[in-house]
Write a protein that holds these residues in place. Structure first.
Motif, PDB file in Angstrom:
ATOM      1  N   ALA A 241       0.828  -1.207   0.000  1.00 47.49           N
ATOM      2  CA  ALA A 241       0.000   0.000   0.000  1.00 47.49           C
ATOM      3  C   ALA A 241       0.863   1.257   0.000  1.00 47.49           C
ATOM      4  N   THR A 242       1.938   1.229   0.789  1.00 49.52           N
ATOM      5  CA  THR A 242       2.830   2.398   0.838  1.00 49.52           C
ATOM      6  C   THR A 242       3.539   2.589  -0.489  1.00 49.52           C
ATOM      7  N   ARG A 245       1.133   4.025  -3.002  1.00 59.72           N
ATOM      8  CA  ARG A 245       0.831   5.439  -2.733  1.00 59.72           C
ATOM      9  C   ARG A 245       2.008   6.333  -3.126  1.00 59.72           C
ATOM     10  N   ARG A 250       0.079   0.682  -8.670  1.00 60.82           N
ATOM     11  CA  ARG A 250      -0.540  -0.254  -7.732  1.00 60.82           C
ATOM     12  C   ARG A 250       0.319  -1.485  -7.485  1.00 60.82           C
ATOM     13  N   GLU A 279       6.102   9.395   4.788  1.00 56.33           N
ATOM     14  CA  GLU A 279       5.164   8.397   4.278  1.00 56.33           C
ATOM     15  C   GLU A 279       5.671   6.967   4.419  1.00 56.33           C
TER      16      GLU A 279
END
Length: 471
Positions: A241-242, A245, A250, A279
């Motif tokens: 997911a990181t 992002r 994806r 992040e």
């Protein structure tokens, strides 16, 4: 033992020492390279098989010079002219006679420095590195981007032809360049990118590739078969997911992991370059463990910093996050294991605080040791986009590598006049010429003061008040 030649000949003509390029299959050779006599003597000794340390001690004694600066000269000659030491035959390409006779003539009390002998005019005699900004486009949409890359899967600005790039690399290698650095945007976005990396390897150059591209099986096989030994991949996180992002892709975590596997299985050492941001800080431990399992050889962690691309203060890691990563890297450093991890925090802080750079330090290599050309073939002093400013000094679509490297435009760009620095802290600075000698970083100056013609980050005057007197 590798000796000097066979594409060059070291000779003395009418008392002047020079390196003459011998004619090849491509026709007219570049003009001869005039050499400082001590540089020529060092080349002759190295051709005769002298070890660097032994030669340095010998020359220091004969010239009555301190050992350290002579050792620096010998080391720099060995480094800069390494591409010319490829001859393995018994016949020689040195026509100087006994180099000790030349050294005897130089033993007049002069104290020699590498800048006077090797880096005359404050630069290498030929480009040691060819840097190609392949395209400003990138098929990732990273939340940070120091280049401010344009989003897109096609390199629409890549105008220079494959054949011309091959000619540029061949000429540069003949002059003495030994490194090929394709950059971007995404440097592997062009269809011919892999072909040109392979071609550079065939020329004896070392490609330095930094990419976020998924490299397919056939390309990995080609690169390994051609002799590629190292590659750097930008991997900020392996947590799906990181990673998605941060890159706008994806499947980035799984895709880059598969790429690492393909390369490692073929014997190519992979270095992962990670930018620490707010992040991805929490995912660093898991990402390092994942990279260890993938058999990555090294991880280099940088701290997110201000830039002219996609900048956001939100992305700066907190002090607590940096402390945790520092502690983790220190722990890994004390444990036995094959994965080497470095974190630049301490080095960056020391560098930022250092204002006592010597004149022999190099701040920006473009035009000093490296020749940079853009996607359309123009030659620039900066690979970053500076709004309202272009530092273009030539065009390799119409000029040879030698012509651009020696051109008045290139030389003038290395020493901009004081008039351009009017209203800045540089205008009346006594070290103005010293910064020219080091190679000015136009990008750093623009970040600080909004103009490429201003003080850089290591300027001692920046701590004395306003960055700029006027804007």
């Amino acid at each position: 033992m590798k000796r000097l030649g066979p594409q060059v000949r070291l000779e003395s003509v009418e008392g002047r020492t020079r390196l003459r390029y011998l004619p090849g299959k491509d026709g007219q050779p570049p003009p001869p390279l005039e050499l400082h006599p001590l540089l020529a003597a060092v080349l002759a000794f190295l051709d005769a098989g002298w070890a660097v340390d032994d030669l340095s001690a010998h020359l220091a004694e004969r010239l009555r010079n301190p050992y350290a600066p002579i050792r620096e000269i010998v080391g720099d000659v060995r480094h800069c002219f390494r591409a010319h030491f490829r001859h393995e035959g018994a016949d020689g390409f040195v026509a100087l006679g006994n180099p000790d006779h030349l050294v005897q003539l130089l033993a007049d009390g002069t104290l020699y420095r590498t800048r006077d002998v090797v880096f005359r005019n404050d630069r290498a005699p030929f480009p040691l590195t060819v840097q190609w900004l392949v395209t400003r486009y990138c098929n990732r949409q990273c939340i940070y981007c120091y280049q401010g890359a344009l989003p897109g899967a096609r390199p629409r600005d890549a105008e220079i032809t494959t054949q011309r790039v091959r000619e540029i690399l061949a000429e540069a290698a003949r002059l003495g360049a030994f490194t090929f650095f394709p950059t971007g945007g995404e440097p592997l976005l062009r269809d011919d990118s892999y072909d040109l990396v392979v071609f550079a390897l065939e020329l004896g150059m070392t490609p330095v590739v930094l990419s976020k591209q998924f490299i397919p099986e056939d390309a990995a096989e080609r690169l390994a078969a051609a002799g590629l030994r190292d590659i750097t991949l930008s991997i900020d996180s392996l947590e799906p997911a990181t990673a998605a992002r941060m890159t706008g892709t994806r499947t980035f975590a799984s895709g880059i992991g598969a790429t690492v596997g393909r390369l490692v299985r073929r014997g190519i050492r992979v270095t992962a370059k990670m930018v620490l941001t707010s992040e991805n800080a929490a995912t660093v431990p898991a990402t390092l463990e994942g990279l260890r399992r993938l058999e990555v050889a090294r991880v280099e962690i940088d701290t997110y910093a201000a830039n002219l691309g996609r900048h956001s203060d939100h992305l700066r890691p907190s002090r607590e996050q940096m402390d945790r990563v520092s502690a983790l890297v220190h722990q890994l450093d004390t444990e036995e294991g094959e994965l080497r991890v470095s974190f630049d925090r301490e080095a960056r802080e020391r560098k930022a605080a250092r204002t006592d750079l010597g004149a022999d330090s190099i701040v920006c290599h473009n035009g000093v040791t490296s020749l940079l050309f853009l996607p359309d073939g123009r030659v620039s002093r900066c690979d970053k986009y500076l709004p309202g400013h272009e530092v273009v000094v030539g065009d390799l679509r119409r000029q040879s590598v030698h012509e651009v490297w020696s051109s008045p435009a290139m030389l003038a760009s290395l020493k901009p006049p004081r008039e351009l620095y009017r209203g800045t802290l540089c205008e009346d600075c006594p070290d103005f010429d010293v910064c020219h000698q080091r190679g000015r970083c136009f990008y750093d100056a623009y970040l600080i003061g909004g103009t490429p013609y201003g003080p850089q980050g290591n300027c001692p005057r920046l701590g004395q008040g306003s960055l700029l007197r006027t804007c």
